[in-house]
Scaffold this motif. Structure first.
Motif, PDB file in Angstrom:
ATOM      1  N   HIS A 216      56.096  68.712  47.413  1.00  0.00           N
ATOM      2  CA  HIS A 216      56.643  69.188  48.687  1.00  0.00           C
ATOM      3  C   HIS A 216      57.875  68.352  49.056  1.00  0.00           C
ATOM      4  CE1 HIS A 216      56.883  70.511  52.867  1.00  0.00           C
ATOM      5  NE2 HIS A 216      57.042  69.225  53.174  1.00  0.00           N
ATOM      6  N   VAL A 217      57.739  67.021  48.891  1.00  0.00           N
ATOM      7  CA  VAL A 217      58.850  66.125  49.219  1.00  0.00           C
ATOM      8  C   VAL A 217      60.043  66.413  48.301  1.00  0.00           C
ATOM      9  CG1 VAL A 217      59.597  63.701  49.214  1.00  0.00           C
ATOM     10  CG2 VAL A 217      57.369  64.309  50.163  1.00  0.00           C
ATOM     11  N   LEU A 218      59.762  66.646  47.012  1.00  0.00           N
ATOM     12  CA  LEU A 218      60.828  66.953  46.041  1.00  0.00           C
ATOM     13  C   LEU A 218      61.637  68.180  46.447  1.00  0.00           C
ATOM     14  CD1 LEU A 218      59.423  66.490  42.425  1.00  0.00           C
ATOM     15  CD2 LEU A 218      61.477  65.477  43.413  1.00  0.00           C
ATOM     16  N   GLN A 219      60.932  69.173  46.999  1.00  0.00           N
ATOM     17  CA  GLN A 219      61.597  70.424  47.347  1.00  0.00           C
ATOM     18  C   GLN A 219      62.146  70.432  48.767  1.00  0.00           C
ATOM     19  OE1 GLN A 219      58.377  72.967  46.341  1.00  0.00           O
ATOM     20  NE2 GLN A 219      58.816  72.874  44.147  1.00  0.00           N
ATOM     21  N   ALA A 220      61.797  69.412  49.531  1.00  0.00           N
ATOM     22  CA  ALA A 220      62.204  69.375  50.938  1.00  0.00           C
ATOM     23  C   ALA A 220      63.700  69.084  51.065  1.00  0.00           C
ATOM     24  CB  ALA A 220      61.403  68.315  51.682  1.00  0.00           C
ATOM     25  N   GLU A 221      64.234  69.414  52.236  1.00  0.00           N
ATOM     26  CA  GLU A 221      65.615  69.031  52.548  1.00  0.00           C
ATOM     27  C   GLU A 221      65.693  67.504  52.551  1.00  0.00           C
ATOM     28  OE1 GLU A 221      68.266  70.955  53.221  1.00  0.00           O
ATOM     29  OE2 GLU A 221      67.028  72.716  52.726  1.00  0.00           O
ATOM     30  N   PRO A 222      66.814  66.942  52.105  1.00  0.00           N
ATOM     31  CA  PRO A 222      66.949  65.480  52.130  1.00  0.00           C
ATOM     32  C   PRO A 222      66.673  64.893  53.516  1.00  0.00           C
ATOM     33  CG  PRO A 222      68.755  66.452  50.910  1.00  0.00           C
ATOM     34  CD  PRO A 222      67.966  67.596  51.486  1.00  0.00           C
ATOM     35  N   ALA A 223      67.107  65.596  54.581  1.00  0.00           N
ATOM     36  CA  ALA A 223      66.915  65.073  55.943  1.00  0.00           C
ATOM     37  C   ALA A 223      65.433  64.966  56.281  1.00  0.00           C
ATOM     38  CB  ALA A 223      67.628  65.961  56.949  1.00  0.00           C
ATOM     39  N   GLU A 224      64.640  65.942  55.803  1.00  0.00           N
ATOM     40  CA  GLU A 224      63.205  65.927  56.106  1.00  0.00           C
ATOM     41  C   GLU A 224      62.535  64.739  55.413  1.00  0.00           C
ATOM     42  OE1 GLU A 224      59.125  68.427  55.364  1.00  0.00           O
ATOM     43  OE2 GLU A 224      61.004  69.516  55.033  1.00  0.00           O
ATOM     44  N   ALA A 225      62.890  64.537  54.148  1.00  0.00           N
ATOM     45  CA  ALA A 225      62.332  63.419  53.393  1.00  0.00           C
ATOM     46  C   ALA A 225      62.721  62.086  54.037  1.00  0.00           C
ATOM     47  CB  ALA A 225      62.809  63.468  51.947  1.00  0.00           C
ATOM     48  N   ARG A 226      63.960  62.027  54.519  1.00  0.00           N
ATOM     49  CA  ARG A 226      64.435  60.789  55.147  1.00  0.00           C
ATOM     50  C   ARG A 226      63.667  60.506  56.442  1.00  0.00           C
ATOM     51  NH1 ARG A 226      68.424  57.426  54.336  1.00  0.00           N
ATOM     52  NH2 ARG A 226      69.202  58.683  52.623  1.00  0.00           N
ATOM     53  N   ARG A 227      63.410  61.568  57.232  1.00  0.00           N
ATOM     54  CA  ARG A 227      62.658  61.378  58.480  1.00  0.00           C
ATOM     55  C   ARG A 227      61.277  60.796  58.199  1.00  0.00           C
ATOM     56  NH1 ARG A 227      64.671  66.301  60.195  1.00  0.00           N
ATOM     57  NH2 ARG A 227      62.738  67.348  59.616  1.00  0.00           N
ATOM     58  N   LEU A 228      60.633  61.305  57.150  1.00  0.00           N
ATOM     59  CA  LEU A 228      59.305  60.814  56.784  1.00  0.00           C
ATOM     60  C   LEU A 228      59.370  59.341  56.392  1.00  0.00           C
ATOM     61  CD1 LEU A 228      56.282  61.205  55.999  1.00  0.00           C
ATOM     62  CD2 LEU A 228      57.074  61.986  53.765  1.00  0.00           C
ATOM     63  N   ALA A 229      60.324  59.018  55.525  1.00  0.00           N
ATOM     64  CA  ALA A 229      60.466  57.636  55.059  1.00  0.00           C
ATOM     65  C   ALA A 229      60.768  56.709  56.236  1.00  0.00           C
ATOM     66  CB  ALA A 229      61.568  57.559  54.011  1.00  0.00           C
ATOM     67  N   GLU A 230      61.650  57.168  57.131  1.00  0.00           N
ATOM     68  CA  GLU A 230      62.037  56.330  58.274  1.00  0.00           C
ATOM     69  C   GLU A 230      60.882  56.142  59.249  1.00  0.00           C
ATOM     70  OE1 GLU A 230      65.671  58.051  59.627  1.00  0.00           O
ATOM     71  OE2 GLU A 230      66.880  56.911  58.174  1.00  0.00           O
ATOM     72  N   ALA A 231      60.080  57.203  59.420  1.00  0.00           N
ATOM     73  CA  ALA A 231      58.929  57.077  60.330  1.00  0.00           C
ATOM     74  C   ALA A 231      57.966  56.010  59.813  1.00  0.00           C
ATOM     75  CB  ALA A 231      58.211  58.420  60.472  1.00  0.00           C
ATOM     76  N   ILE A 232      57.782  55.958  58.507  1.00  0.00           N
ATOM     77  CA  ILE A 232      56.876  54.967  57.911  1.00  0.00           C
ATOM     78  C   ILE A 232      57.444  53.562  58.100  1.00  0.00           C
ATOM     79  CG2 ILE A 232      55.891  54.111  55.735  1.00  0.00           C
ATOM     80  CD1 ILE A 232      55.716  57.082  54.856  1.00  0.00           C
ATOM     81  N   ILE A 233      58.739  53.404  57.830  1.00  0.00           N
ATOM     82  CA  ILE A 233      59.360  52.076  57.963  1.00  0.00           C
ATOM     83  C   ILE A 233      59.360  51.633  59.431  1.00  0.00           C
ATOM     84  CG2 ILE A 233      61.540  50.816  57.728  1.00  0.00           C
ATOM     85  CD1 ILE A 233      61.990  52.629  55.201  1.00  0.00           C
ATOM     86  N   THR A 234      59.725  52.556  60.341  1.00  0.00           N
ATOM     87  CA  THR A 234      59.797  52.214  61.762  1.00  0.00           C
ATOM     88  C   THR A 234      58.439  51.761  62.288  1.00  0.00           C
ATOM     89  OG1 THR A 234      61.533  53.839  62.026  1.00  0.00           O
ATOM     90  CG2 THR A 234      60.502  53.048  64.037  1.00  0.00           C
ATOM     91  N   VAL A 235      57.382  52.473  61.886  1.00  0.00           N
ATOM     92  CA  VAL A 235      56.063  52.115  62.406  1.00  0.00           C
ATOM     93  C   VAL A 235      55.684  50.702  61.959  1.00  0.00           C
ATOM     94  CG1 VAL A 235      54.401  52.914  60.649  1.00  0.00           C
ATOM     95  CG2 VAL A 235      53.893  53.216  63.050  1.00  0.00           C
ATOM     96  N   LYS A 236      56.070  50.345  60.741  1.00  0.00           N
ATOM     97  CA  LYS A 236      55.746  49.003  60.247  1.00  0.00           C
ATOM     98  C   LYS A 236      56.606  47.934  60.915  1.00  0.00           C
ATOM     99  CE  LYS A 236      53.024  47.893  57.963  1.00  0.00           C
ATOM    100  NZ  LYS A 236      51.643  47.592  58.395  1.00  0.00           N
ATOM    101  N   GLU A 237      57.827  48.296  61.266  1.00  0.00           N
ATOM    102  CA  GLU A 237      58.727  47.297  61.841  1.00  0.00           C
ATOM    103  C   GLU A 237      58.554  47.115  63.343  1.00  0.00           C
ATOM    104  OE1 GLU A 237      62.573  48.504  60.541  1.00  0.00           O
ATOM    105  OE2 GLU A 237      62.403  47.449  58.615  1.00  0.00           O
ATOM    106  N   THR A 238      58.127  48.176  64.049  1.00  0.00           N
ATOM    107  CA  THR A 238      58.109  48.083  65.507  1.00  0.00           C
ATOM    108  C   THR A 238      56.713  47.998  66.115  1.00  0.00           C
ATOM    109  OG1 THR A 238      58.154  50.459  65.773  1.00  0.00           O
ATOM    110  CG2 THR A 238      60.282  49.346  65.731  1.00  0.00           C
ATOM    111  N   ILE A 239      55.706  48.450  65.394  1.00  0.00           N
ATOM    112  CA  ILE A 239      54.374  48.478  65.986  1.00  0.00           C
ATOM    113  C   ILE A 239      53.590  47.246  65.553  1.00  0.00           C
ATOM    114  CG2 ILE A 239      52.220  49.777  66.186  1.00  0.00           C
ATOM    115  CD1 ILE A 239      54.550  51.253  67.439  1.00  0.00           C
ATOM    116  N   ARG A 240      52.949  46.645  66.506  1.00  0.00           N
ATOM    117  CA  ARG A 240      52.082  45.513  66.175  1.00  0.00           C
ATOM    118  C   ARG A 240      50.793  45.651  66.974  1.00  0.00           C
ATOM    119  NH1 ARG A 240      55.910  41.181  69.290  1.00  0.00           N
ATOM    120  NH2 ARG A 240      57.128  42.781  70.305  1.00  0.00           N
ATOM    121  N   PHE A 241      49.944  44.648  66.912  1.00  0.00           N
ATOM    122  CA  PHE A 241      48.697  44.700  67.650  1.00  0.00           C
ATOM    123  C   PHE A 241      48.832  43.878  68.925  1.00  0.00           C
ATOM    124  CE2 PHE A 241      47.538  45.729  63.297  1.00  0.00           C
ATOM    125  CZ  PHE A 241      46.783  46.856  63.505  1.00  0.00           C
TER     126      PHE A 241
END
Ligand SMILES: [Zn+2]
Length: 199
Positions: free
Chosen positions: A31-56
């Motif tokens: 699905h990611v392979l066939q997705a628009e580059p922007a969609e794949a980037r949003r997914l990757a960025e959401a993962i990175i952002t959650v790790k960088e900004t969210i804490r306990f």
């Protein structure tokens, strides 16, 4: 079957996620392979952002964007009521019921000898410190209705009862063996309202 480099790396990483088997991992990768580059980037960025900004939260161990979570910072919440849960997702489930106006303490799991999780692996010590520092008069144990949840609730209750706080548990009616956050809002709200003292 192995794919070339980057595709296989993606399948391997996805396959490590909870609940994603090899077939689903492959399906998501394509699905990611066939997705628009922007969609794949949003997914990757959401993962990175959650790790960088969210804490306990340093007080209750709920997930938070700052040192203390929104609920701990909210002065309208009742400081005398403390609801002890296993995971941050349980906080969300209880908040959805709008039944509870106190604060939370997230243990970060449940006691499970089979999985090698003991009381020292949970935020139990921090809970005891809070009882010392804060004006808590009632602790509501809201563990999952399963074996690990039961073990955790009895452990915590034995530990805090001598400290002079009232300990209550959610009323029965929750689906046994399931997770707290699987319960529908009405059932969870009812079990909250009907909580009873632990003796
Ligand atoms: Zn907090």
């Amino acid at each position: 079957m192995l794919y070339e480099g980057a595709v296989q790396d993606l399948i391997d990483e996805l396959g490590r996620l909870p609940g994603v088997g090899p077939k689903s991992a492959q399906r998501i990768a394509f699905h990611v392979l066939q997705a628009e580059p922007a969609e794949a980037r949003r997914l990757a960025e959401a993962i990175i952002t959650v790790k960088e900004t969210i804490r306990f939260c340093r007080r209750c161990f709920n997930i938070s964007e700052s040192e203390e979570c929104r609920i701990c910072r909210d002065t309208r919440r009742d400081p005398t009521l403390l609801c002890v849960v296993e995971e941050p997702r349980d906080v969300i489930a209880i908040e959805r019921t709008q039944e509870f106006r106190g604060r939370y303490h997230v243990l970060g799991g449940a006691i499970s000898p089979i999985d090698g999780v003991g009381p020292d692996d949970l935020h139990v010590r921090e809970l005891i410190v809070r009882l010392d520092d804060e004006d808590v008069t009632e602790i509501i144990l809201a563990m999952n209705p399963n074996v690990e949840g039961e073990a955790t609730a009895s452990y915590v209750s034995r530990l805090v009862q001598p400290l002079g706080v009232t300990v209550t548990r959610l009323a029965s009616g929750l689906p046994v063996g399931g997770d707290l956050d699987y319960a529908d809002e009405v059932t969870l709200a009812r079990s909250f309202a009907g909580r009873r003292s632990v003796d």
